[in-house]
Structure formats: C-alpha cells, structure tokens
Design an enzyme around this catalytic site. Sequence first.
Site, PDB file in Angstrom:
ATOM      1  N   ASN A  80      -4.845   3.210 -12.858  1.00 31.97           N
ATOM      2  CA  ASN A  80      -3.916   2.173 -12.391  1.00 31.97           C
ATOM      3  C   ASN A  80      -2.487   2.675 -12.492  1.00 31.97           C
ATOM      4  O   ASN A  80      -2.159   3.496 -13.354  1.00 31.97           O
ATOM      5  CB  ASN A  80      -4.071   0.892 -13.241  1.00 31.97           C
ATOM      6  CG  ASN A  80      -3.218  -0.255 -12.711  1.00 31.97           C
ATOM      7  OD1 ASN A  80      -3.217  -0.539 -11.525  1.00 31.97           O
ATOM      8  ND2 ASN A  80      -2.477  -0.895 -13.597  1.00 31.97           N
TER       9      ASN A  80
ATOM     10  N   LEU B 209      -8.457  -8.341 -11.687  1.00 35.90           N
ATOM     11  CA  LEU B 209      -9.256  -7.539 -12.601  1.00 35.90           C
ATOM     12  C   LEU B 209     -10.505  -7.076 -11.848  1.00 35.90           C
ATOM     13  O   LEU B 209     -11.033  -7.821 -11.014  1.00 35.90           O
ATOM     14  CB  LEU B 209      -9.687  -8.382 -13.804  1.00 35.90           C
ATOM     15  CG  LEU B 209      -8.620  -8.673 -14.858  1.00 35.90           C
ATOM     16  CD1 LEU B 209      -9.184  -9.581 -15.927  1.00 35.90           C
ATOM     17  CD2 LEU B 209      -8.089  -7.379 -15.475  1.00 35.90           C
TER      18      LEU B 209
ATOM     19  N   LEU C 108      -4.102  -6.666  -7.568  1.00 34.38           N
ATOM     20  CA  LEU C 108      -3.640  -7.711  -8.489  1.00 34.38           C
ATOM     21  C   LEU C 108      -4.764  -8.514  -9.129  1.00 34.38           C
ATOM     22  O   LEU C 108      -4.547  -9.602  -9.636  1.00 34.38           O
ATOM     23  CB  LEU C 108      -2.667  -8.645  -7.750  1.00 34.38           C
ATOM     24  CG  LEU C 108      -1.413  -7.945  -7.240  1.00 34.38           C
ATOM     25  CD1 LEU C 108      -0.502  -8.937  -6.542  1.00 34.38           C
ATOM     26  CD2 LEU C 108      -0.680  -7.246  -8.374  1.00 34.38           C
TER      27      LEU C 108
ATOM     28  N   HIS D  23       1.424   1.256 -12.896  1.00 38.46           N
ATOM     29  CA  HIS D  23       2.146   0.036 -13.279  1.00 38.46           C
ATOM     30  C   HIS D  23       3.643   0.329 -13.270  1.00 38.46           C
ATOM     31  O   HIS D  23       4.067   1.387 -13.790  1.00 38.46           O
ATOM     32  CB  HIS D  23       1.688  -0.423 -14.676  1.00 38.46           C
ATOM     33  CG  HIS D  23       2.303  -1.712 -15.096  1.00 38.46           C
ATOM     34  ND1 HIS D  23       1.913  -2.927 -14.568  1.00 38.46           N
ATOM     35  CD2 HIS D  23       3.295  -1.988 -15.971  1.00 38.46           C
ATOM     36  CE1 HIS D  23       2.644  -3.895 -15.109  1.00 38.46           C
ATOM     37  NE2 HIS D  23       3.487  -3.351 -15.954  1.00 38.46           N
TER      38      HIS D  23
ATOM     39  N   GLU E 191       6.846   6.097  -8.991  1.00 35.04           N
ATOM     40  CA  GLU E 191       5.399   5.810  -8.932  1.00 35.04           C
ATOM     41  C   GLU E 191       4.727   6.709  -7.904  1.00 35.04           C
ATOM     42  O   GLU E 191       3.646   7.266  -8.133  1.00 35.04           O
ATOM     43  CB  GLU E 191       5.169   4.351  -8.529  1.00 35.04           C
ATOM     44  CG  GLU E 191       5.601   3.337  -9.567  1.00 35.04           C
ATOM     45  CD  GLU E 191       5.436   1.937  -9.033  1.00 35.04           C
ATOM     46  OE1 GLU E 191       4.320   1.604  -8.602  1.00 35.04           O
ATOM     47  OE2 GLU E 191       6.421   1.183  -9.043  1.00 35.04           O
TER      48      GLU E 191
ATOM     49  N   ASP F 258      -3.679  -3.942 -17.567  1.00 38.28           N
ATOM     50  CA  ASP F 258      -2.659  -2.988 -18.045  1.00 38.28           C
ATOM     51  C   ASP F 258      -2.891  -2.534 -19.485  1.00 38.28           C
ATOM     52  O   ASP F 258      -1.945  -2.307 -20.232  1.00 38.28           O
ATOM     53  CB  ASP F 258      -1.263  -3.624 -17.938  1.00 38.28           C
ATOM     54  CG  ASP F 258      -0.976  -4.060 -16.522  1.00 38.28           C
ATOM     55  OD1 ASP F 258      -0.318  -5.099 -16.347  1.00 38.28           O
ATOM     56  OD2 ASP F 258      -1.470  -3.375 -15.597  1.00 38.28           O
TER      57      ASP F 258
ATOM     58  N   GLY G 295       0.787  -1.232   0.000  1.00 34.79           N
ATOM     59  CA  GLY G 295       0.000   0.000   0.000  1.00 34.79           C
ATOM     60  C   GLY G 295       0.815   1.277   0.000  1.00 34.79           C
ATOM     61  O   GLY G 295       0.316   2.338   0.375  1.00 34.79           O
ATOM     62  N   SER G 296       2.071   1.207  -0.451  1.00 31.68           N
ATOM     63  CA  SER G 296       2.877   2.449  -0.442  1.00 31.68           C
ATOM     64  C   SER G 296       2.364   3.454  -1.469  1.00 31.68           C
ATOM     65  O   SER G 296       2.427   4.663  -1.259  1.00 31.68           O
ATOM     66  CB  SER G 296       4.357   2.137  -0.684  1.00 31.68           C
ATOM     67  OG  SER G 296       4.568   1.746  -2.036  1.00 31.68           O
ATOM     68  N   ASN G 297       1.802   2.963  -2.565  1.00 33.16           N
ATOM     69  CA  ASN G 297       1.202   3.889  -3.541  1.00 33.16           C
ATOM     70  C   ASN G 297      -0.079   4.505  -2.982  1.00 33.16           C
ATOM     71  O   ASN G 297      -0.366   5.673  -3.226  1.00 33.16           O
ATOM     72  CB  ASN G 297       0.916   3.176  -4.860  1.00 33.16           C
ATOM     73  CG  ASN G 297       2.133   3.159  -5.766  1.00 33.16           C
ATOM     74  OD1 ASN G 297       2.538   4.183  -6.291  1.00 33.16           O
ATOM     75  ND2 ASN G 297       2.740   2.008  -5.907  1.00 33.16           N
TER      76      ASN G 297
HETATM   77  C1  GRF Z   1       3.865  -1.165  -7.217  1.00 35.04           C
HETATM   78  O1  GRF Z   1       5.109  -1.351  -7.840  1.00 35.04           O
HETATM   79  C2  GRF Z   1       2.808  -1.000  -8.271  1.00 35.04           C
HETATM   80  O2  GRF Z   1       3.250  -0.355  -9.425  1.00 35.04           O
HETATM   81  C3  GRF Z   1       2.510  -2.421  -8.612  1.00 35.04           C
HETATM   82  O3  GRF Z   1       2.600  -3.147  -7.404  1.00 35.04           O
HETATM   83  C4  GRF Z   1       3.402  -2.415  -6.497  1.00 35.04           C
HETATM   84  C5  GRF Z   1       2.523  -2.095  -5.348  1.00 35.04           C
HETATM   85  O4  GRF Z   1       3.263  -1.558  -4.357  1.00 35.04           O
HETATM   86  N1  GRF Z   1       1.213  -2.513  -9.208  1.00 35.04           N
HETATM   87  P1  GRF Z   1       2.476  -0.902  -3.128  1.00 35.04           P
HETATM   88  O5  GRF Z   1       1.497  -1.955  -2.613  1.00 35.04           O
HETATM   89  O6  GRF Z   1       1.773   0.303  -3.656  1.00 35.04           O
HETATM   90  O7  GRF Z   1       3.551  -0.566  -2.139  1.00 35.04           O
END
Ligand code: GRF
Length: 203
Positions: free
Chosen positions: A110, A95, A93, A112, A182, A153, A15-17
């Site tokens: 999304n 659909l 991860l 990627h 990202e 994607d 969940g870092s994004n």
């Molecule tokens: C990230 O690299 C994202 O691009 C990919 O999976 C990873 C998720 O990382 N889809 P996080 O869970 O957001 O840390």
Amino acid sequence: MSNRKKIAVFISGSGSNMQALIDASKSGLLTADIVWVVSNMRKAFGLKRAEKEQIESFVYKKKSYDSPQIAGDDLLQKLQERHIDYIALAGYLQLLPEVIVKEFKGRILNIHPALLPKYGGKGMYGQHVHKAVLESGDSESGATAHLADEIYDNGKILEQFKVPVLESDTPETLAARVLEQEHKLFPRALQELIKGKYEINDG
Ligand code: GRF
C-alpha cells in the site's frame, strides 16, 4: 511463457499511482507486469487509464454479492485465475477481504500519503491526511510504502520519503508535493519487495 511476476492494482480514484507503476513496468524499473486493475468505484478515472493501457479491469462491488464471504471468495478466485503474484493498493479506499489478506500475506503493498504510523487509519485518506498534518504543525510529511493487512495503514513499513511542510502550504499544495514522491517511492518499493529485499516474517 514469461516468468515475470503478475501484479493486480486496486484503485478507487484517479489512479496516478497506478500509472506510475505501469510507467515503471514499461521503463524496466519494475520487472513485473500490471495485468489487472480492480476498482470499487465504477467512475474511477483510473479505469480510463487502464483501458488506455489495454489492461483488463474489474469493478468490484461488495454489495452486489449475497454476502461479504462470497464477495471475498469470488475476488480471490479471480486473482488466482489470473495467476496474480502481488497486489498493489494505489489509493484503494476499502479494506481487502480477510481471505485475500491471508492468501497474499506479505505480498500486498500500500502507498499512503503521510509518514505512518502518524496520520493513518480509518478515514485518513486524501485531503483528510494533509489537513491533519497542517493542523498538527509538523514541519515535515511524506509518503509511506507498507505491507497491507486487515487493518487500515497498519502493516510493516518498507520505505518512506520525507518532504518539508511549508508555512504557505494548503492541503492541496502539500498533497501535490507528497504525491510527486509517492510516484517515485511506490514503484521502487514494489520492485524491492518482488526482489525479496525485505525480510517478511511478521508480514
Ligand atoms: C494518493 O495520495 C495515495 O497515497 C492515497 O490516495 C491517493 C491516490 O491517488 N492512498 P491516485 O488515485 O493514485 O492518483
């Protein structure tokens, strides 16, 4: 009653994004609110991040429903009950159910960890992506923010940021370099999407 857009973030892992989106919302870079976190993995660390940020979360287990149709309808209903305007897929991860892709056409973003359309599609996630890039001998990789549709994607690319691939790179070092970008690209692209910067005709 705030007229700020409401965002649901879908996760499967750390969940870092998602955290980058939350931080951007707090700093004002993202003029919207993260109001709901959905994970298909009960143990996703991102759920702990959501709890710490006092954001409602939900573990969405398709198999717990009598059919994929019922699962999709229930998730859509929950999104609508929360007046969600946009969906951000942050390391999710699976659909999305077709009923949601249809209802939220042009409003699902999304992130990627590669330069789509290369190194995308089913099975291309996490270390698999970076291993493929290293094996290819490409001199650069990067992050892509794109609209999501019913194919992994595949949707319209909105923003990309390139990073160099170094001789000394391992999948881990490349992943870390891409992830750093990202975290910058995703909030910016979401803000632009919400502000209507992209002409969304083909969705
Ligand atoms: C990230 O690299 C994202 O691009 C990919 O999976 C990873 C998720 O990382 N889809 P996080 O869970 O957001 O840390």
